[in-house]
Design an enzyme around this catalytic site. Structure first.
Site, PDB file in Angstrom:
ATOM      1  N   GLU A 156      12.248   0.738   8.219  1.00  0.00           N
ATOM      2  CA  GLU A 156      11.195  -0.051   7.600  1.00  0.00           C
ATOM      3  C   GLU A 156      11.505  -0.339   6.134  1.00  0.00           C
ATOM      4  O   GLU A 156      11.114  -1.356   5.585  1.00  0.00           O
ATOM      5  CB  GLU A 156       9.916   0.789   7.742  1.00  0.00           C
ATOM      6  CG  GLU A 156       8.792   0.463   6.870  1.00  0.00           C
ATOM      7  CD  GLU A 156       7.779   1.612   6.795  1.00  0.00           C
ATOM      8  OE1 GLU A 156       8.172   2.797   6.741  1.00  0.00           O
ATOM      9  OE2 GLU A 156       6.598   1.302   6.788  1.00  0.00           O
ATOM     10  N   ASP A 196       0.841  -1.187   0.000  1.00  0.00           N
ATOM     11  CA  ASP A 196       0.000   0.000   0.000  1.00  0.00           C
ATOM     12  C   ASP A 196       0.882   1.244   0.000  1.00  0.00           C
ATOM     13  O   ASP A 196       1.502   1.518   1.008  1.00  0.00           O
ATOM     14  CB  ASP A 196      -0.988   0.013   1.168  1.00  0.00           C
ATOM     15  CG  ASP A 196      -0.379  -0.458   2.493  1.00  0.00           C
ATOM     16  OD1 ASP A 196       0.645  -1.161   2.482  1.00  0.00           O
ATOM     17  OD2 ASP A 196      -0.927  -0.109   3.545  1.00  0.00           O
TER      18      ASP A 196
END
Ligand SMILES: *[C@@H]1O[C@H](CO)[C@@H](O)[C@H](O)[C@H]1NC(C)=O
Ligand SMILES: *[C@@H]1O[C@H](CO)[C@@H](O)[C@H](O)[C@H]1NC(C)=O
Ligand SMILES: *[C@@H]1O[C@H](CO)[C@@H](O)[C@H](O)[C@H]1NC(C)=O
Ligand SMILES: *[C@@H]1O[C@H](CO)[C@@H](O)[C@H](O)[C@H]1NC(C)=O
Ligand SMILES: *[C@@H]1O[C@H](CO)[C@@H](O)[C@H](O)[C@H]1NC(C)=O
Ligand SMILES: *[C@@H]1O[C@H](CO)[C@@H](O)[C@H](O)[C@H]1NC(C)=O
Ligand SMILES: *[C@@H]1O[C@H](CO)[C@@H](O)[C@H](O)[C@H]1NC(C)=O
Ligand SMILES: *[C@@H]1O[C@H](CO)[C@@H](O)[C@H](O)[C@H]1NC(C)=O
Ligand SMILES: *[C@@H]1O[C@H](CO)[C@@H](O)[C@H](O)[C@H]1NC(C)=O
Ligand SMILES: *[C@@H]1O[C@H](CO)[C@@H](O)[C@H](O)[C@H]1NC(C)=O
Length: 594
Positions: A549, A348
């Site tokens: 991340e 996403d």
């Protein structure tokens, strides 16, 4: 289990409260005792959340559209200090009190929140994992002393990232977390609860750290979710109850089973019926049938297809704002479903899910009409593993069933995805009836699932694939870029280098074990560990060594960017992938200079 049932039923009750009020009188509400059963009836376990504070209603809309917090996720993670009824009452007062000024402003809303809500994550508490030891054995297998320090530091981060939900002292329905029985490891930063697919890499890292008890507890939590909801939600919050995430639970169990040398047969017996149940959920709620125009043959493949008609509560402002470009309800609902489905995919967001005619424009999103290569590769491997699990436990008819399912899937994947010119697998768009021929790391995921052994693809052919991809596999100092398409709003594209995708590419490259693949594989492992090491080392004094991340392919030790939130530190899956690689290749990894 009693604990879980009671708490979850309370939450579910609140979740569907406003829905019930629409349809039922007060006395009828009291008659509905088994709320979780009601939820499943209302949508095959995909009933979603109608919580009047966290998932729907005027309060949510007002707070989010005023942007009281920079991150839309902050508000929906704040437990209430008092009951829903009281909160609604007080909020109505606030609306009344401020009506002459056109409603509450940002400061008035902020004051209202700090008075009536606890801070975000209040009910998420750190806990020391019971099985953490200072010197796990894998550290001895690493040669370079810099890498030993690095590995030891990552291993230490489990102490910072393990949590429990503690909702004692909070009123019923006054929080958005989904209670679970065992501690879990979070990704970090804004991701302050457990996530489904992240846990696949986290659990692999825990297994390297000899933390099998923590790993098994997380597996049990997920098993309990399937028993309650029929599927595993995206993460541990009620606002995620509309959607799942890439179905890696079966592979998590397999990693645990391998790490414990196949000895925990009792656990396999306990969990296998639950794995079967999750598989059936995906085959019931997330499939599409395609007909081959030439042969007339019909095949079944899976896709991400969330039923949804509202903004994601944790990204309310973003979704609501983006949806303003649509004039009618059908278009809006299609957008909301596709946005939630993009979140379900884990990517996403990505140009993979956009219209091929305008693929950097988020509002053209059409995830529900894209049949994805990675999802089907994951399910193919699940079918192989489930077949083998059933054989282990002596259920031959189930073993044969899953074997047949995997064979049908390979056949379907070859027909729908396989590009005979490039030897890659490309997503298929149902709207345009075309494959997406652009480079995405997902194009070679079937190799990770070992599809090659079912389709007579020999090692020379596999080497040809890697040679043709030399531009993306070798050219960037910081790892393999997600795609060659760049747009600020799309973080699963362009130069962002994602740990889970590096893991899959490295596994795909190293598994064939040819001279060529081993060479580029080793080169990629060195580059990947180097960029992670350098990002960690340069922040060691200031921040205790950051693990991001995502990273940037063009630089060494630099985090990636873009998307709906700022880059996050912590970080569960980065730690998991690195520990896995450090254990497996720890004797041969060569650090490049930073
Ligand atoms: C989930 O989907 C249902 C049904 O489409 C919808 O009513 C609900 O608002 C959605 N959102 C959440 C967070 O569950
Ligand atoms: C969600 O909230 C909106 C606005 O407050 C309301 O119109 C709608 O009925 C609610 N949906 C449900 C299912 O309660
Ligand atoms: C919120 O974002 C604005 C603008 O990007 C920034 O100036 C501000 O510092 C941020 N506030 C917080 C609390 O992060
Ligand atoms: C609304 O105004 C009344 C009267 O001034 C006050 O007592 C009350 O606390 C206010 N409530 C809120 C939620 O602002
Ligand atoms: C949970 O929180 C309560 C107070 O809110 C505290 O007394 C209790 O010790 C906590 N439980 C755990 C397991 O941390
Ligand atoms: C997605 O699910 C909806 C029901 O929620 C269904 O109508 C639609 O056909 C599904 N999409 C595909 C491509 O199968
Ligand atoms: C993006 O797509 C939407 C919906 O198709 C369209 O209305 C809008 O004009 C597009 N934006 C740009 C910048 O092309
Ligand atoms: C195999 O598993 C299926 C589904 O769980 C079950 O119905 C069947 O009885 C099992 N057969 C054997 C031989 O255990
Ligand atoms: C890779 O191939 C080499 C040479 O054939 C062999 O010695 C080695 O065991 C293989 N490695 C794996 C992991 O299969
Ligand atoms: C790690 O960082 C320190 C301090 O910035 C630096 O002196 C050292 O050379 C770095 N180590 C490596 C292996 O790059």
């Amino acid at each position: 289990m009693d604990f879980l049932n009671k708490k979850i039923q309370k939450i579910l009750f609140i979740c569907i409260l406003s829905f019930l009020i629409v349809n039922l009188t007060k006395s009828e509400i009291n008659e509905i005792k088994d709320v979780s059963k009601f939820l499943i009836k209302s949508g095959g376990g995909t009933g979603g959340c109608q919580h009047p504070i966290y998932c729907n209603g005027t309060l949510l809309k007002t707070i989010q559209l005023t942007q009281v917090f920079n991150d839309s996720k902050t508000f929906v993670d704040m437990p209430m200090r008092t009951t829903i009824e009281n909160i609604n009452e007080l909020f109505n007062q606030l609306l009344l009190n401020t009506s002459k000024n056109g409603g509450p402003n940002k400061e008035e809303l902020a004051a209202f929140l700090s008075e009536n809500f606890y801070p975000a994550g209040y009910e998420v508490e750190p806990v020391t994992p019971v099985d953490w030891v200072p010197n796990p054995s894998f550290l001895d297998e690493i040669t370079d002393p810099n890498l030993v320090d690095f590995a030891r530091s990552i291993h230490g981060k489990w102490l910072e990232l393990t949590r429990i939900f503690n909702t004692s002292g909070l009123c019923d329905g006054c929080y958005s977390s989904i209670p679970v029985n065992n501690p879990f490891v979070i990704a970090g930063s804004r991701f302050r609860e457990f996530y489904y697919w992240d846990s696949y890499w986290i659990i692999q890292g825990l297994l390297v750290s000899d933390m099998t008890t923590t790993a098994k507890g997380m597996l049990r939590n997920f098993g309990d979710m399937i028993t309650e909801f029929g599927f595993i939600p995206n993460g541990g919050r009620i606002y995620y109850l509309n959607r799942s995430q890439p179905p890696l639970f079966t592979q998590m169990v397999n990693k645990y089973f391998e790490a414990t040398n196949g000895s925990d047969i009792e656990f396999l017996q306990e969990i296998l019926p639950i794995l079967d149940q999750e598989y059936q959920w995906w085959m019931t709620h997330r499939t599409t049938e395609l007909t081959n125009g030439e042969t007339g043959e019909s095949v079944i493949l899976n896709l991400y297809n969330v039923s949804n008609n509202s903004p994601r509560p944790e990204s309310y402002y973003e979704d609501f704002t983006d949806a303003q470009s649509f004039s009618n309800v059908e278009q809006k609902d299609y957008f909301y479903s596709s946005i939630a489905s993009g979140a379900e995919s884990g990517w996403d967001f990505s140009s993979r899910w956009m219209s091929p005619y305008d693929n950097t424009n988020l509002t053209t999103i059409q995830t529900v009409d894209v049949v994805p290569v990675d999802l089907n590769s994951i399910l193919y491997l699940n079918e192989k593993i489930l077949s083998s699990f059933h054989r282990t436990l002596g259920n031959n008819s189930m073993a044969i069933y899953y074997q047949a399912q995997s064979e049908s899937r390979v056949d379907a994947m070859q027909q729908v995805f396989f590009n005979e010119d490039t030897y890659q697998w490309n997503d298929y768009n149902l709207k345009t009836s075309t494959n997406n021929d652009a480079w995405y790391t997902s194009n070679i995921l079937p190799l990770f699932a070992d599809i090659q052994s079912s389709i007579d693809m020999d090692n020379q052919e596999i080497d040809l694939i890697f040679k043709s991809l030399a531009n993306v596999l070798i050219a960037y100092p910081g790892g393999v870029p997600t795609s060659l398409i760049s747009a600020q709003s799309l973080q699963w594209d362009g130069l962002n280098v994602w740990p889970p995708l590096q893991y899959w590419i490295i596994e795909s490259i190293m598994t064939p074990n040819t001279t060529f693949s081993n060479m580029i594989g080793k080169n990629l492992i060195d580059r990947w560990i180097t960029t992670n090491f350098c990002g960690w080392n340069s922040t060691l004094e200031s921040e205790g060594g950051m693990m991001f991340e995502k990273y940037n392919a063009n630089f060494i030790g630099v985090p990636g960017g873009g998307g709906e939130y700022v880059v996050q530190n912590g970080f569960g899956w980065t730690n998991g992938v690195d520990l896995y690689l450090l254990k497996k290749y720890g004797k041969s990894i060569t650090l490049n200079s930073c």
